[in-house]
Design an enzyme around this catalytic site. Sequence first.
Site, PDB file in Angstrom:
ATOM      1  N   HIS A 260       1.975   4.593  -2.882  1.00  0.00           N
ATOM      2  CA  HIS A 260       2.096   6.041  -2.682  1.00  0.00           C
ATOM      3  C   HIS A 260       3.523   6.511  -2.992  1.00  0.00           C
ATOM      4  CE1 HIS A 260      -1.865   6.400  -1.014  1.00  0.00           C
ATOM      5  NE2 HIS A 260      -1.598   5.705   0.083  1.00  0.00           N
TER       6      HIS A 260
ATOM      7  N   HIS B  50       0.832  -1.207   0.000  1.00  0.00           N
ATOM      8  CA  HIS B  50       0.000   0.000   0.000  1.00  0.00           C
ATOM      9  C   HIS B  50       0.872   1.264   0.000  1.00  0.00           C
ATOM     10  CE1 HIS B  50      -3.605   2.425   1.080  1.00  0.00           C
ATOM     11  NE2 HIS B  50      -2.701   3.178   1.697  1.00  0.00           N
ATOM     12  N   GLU B  51       1.803   1.328   0.949  1.00  0.00           N
ATOM     13  CA  GLU B  51       2.645   2.520   1.065  1.00  0.00           C
ATOM     14  C   GLU B  51       3.616   2.647  -0.104  1.00  0.00           C
ATOM     15  OE1 GLU B  51       1.937   4.770   3.085  1.00  0.00           O
ATOM     16  OE2 GLU B  51       0.532   3.600   4.308  1.00  0.00           O
TER      17      GLU B  51
END
Length: 356
Positions: free
Chosen positions: A24, A20-21
């Site tokens: 980003h 997820h990170e």
Amino acid sequence: MDITNLIAIILVFGVIVFVHEFGHYLFARLNKIKVNEFSIGMGPAVAKWTRNEIDYSIRALPLGGYCLMEGMVEESTNRNGYNNKSVMARLMVSFAGPMFNFILAFMLSIITCHFYTIDPPVITTIMENSAAQEAGMNNGDEIVSLDGQKIYNYREITLYSMMHDVKEPVDIVYERDGKQYEISLTRKLDEKSGNYYFGFMSTGRFAKNFGEELKFAALEVRFQVKAVICSLKMMVTGHASKDDLMGPVGITNTMNDIIEEAKEATSDETAWKQFVVVLMNIINFAVLLSANLGVMNLLPIPALDGGRILFVLVEAISGKKVPPEREALVNGIGVALLMLLMIFVFFNDLGNVIHK
């Protein structure tokens, strides 16, 4: 809890949060947004290093992570700050985290679709004296839709039943020998179980080829996303109780139960066979978690990715940025409410585990 189970659970959480990170992080770098820190875990740092002016860290609590960008928390005059980038750049960066969770869920689903059966909505069993038998349905019939809702996985039928009154008639479209038929079916009460059933079942089957594995992997992600949305609807409409909420403690406990059940079911098998079965169960649960994280982060709640996306969309439509002080106020309230929810869920999980 077995130490190996705990390690497996931490690894699953870690991978899902990392992906997820990293979404980003990757899109921030692609859009030349300055990243100040990339962290996996929360709390005190266990390991920390700096490379290319970016701080990287692994923290003690495997309950989250973050990709801290210049200008994301507060205004920055740096031209490479998040707040100074275009609407499209900020949308891509904010959406990238959930998108990577969906990609991870899809990739893991390919594995489960290869080793497990897939569940096309094709009937393999008709129950005696059931509504389905009375309506003339047969083995091999494929369910196309329920009340106009397209059905792709057999489990969607169970999901539909959870969301609708079991005593109401359902318009079913099914396909047989290339022709479609439409009937209205009312579920019948089974006296032994006390449940209402259509009277048909499906045992699933193995995928015929890699193409079908890819297709049903995508459909698996679709189903998990739909299940999360249906669960949220049930929470809002009061069809689900507080005990259906689950946080890190509840998820950890559930995952531990899944591992133990897989071990018990394969206790007579070789160590390798047991390992594979346990691994497949872990992967299957990881698909659910990753899809869940993707959907929940897209909710238009301040401090979540969906909240940031909402602010950017408001700017795109109005042509004006939301004043930083207002955005900070809304995000502050959002963080406070999320913290209260997390505390509630934590103690609710704890209560469920203790009274289990």
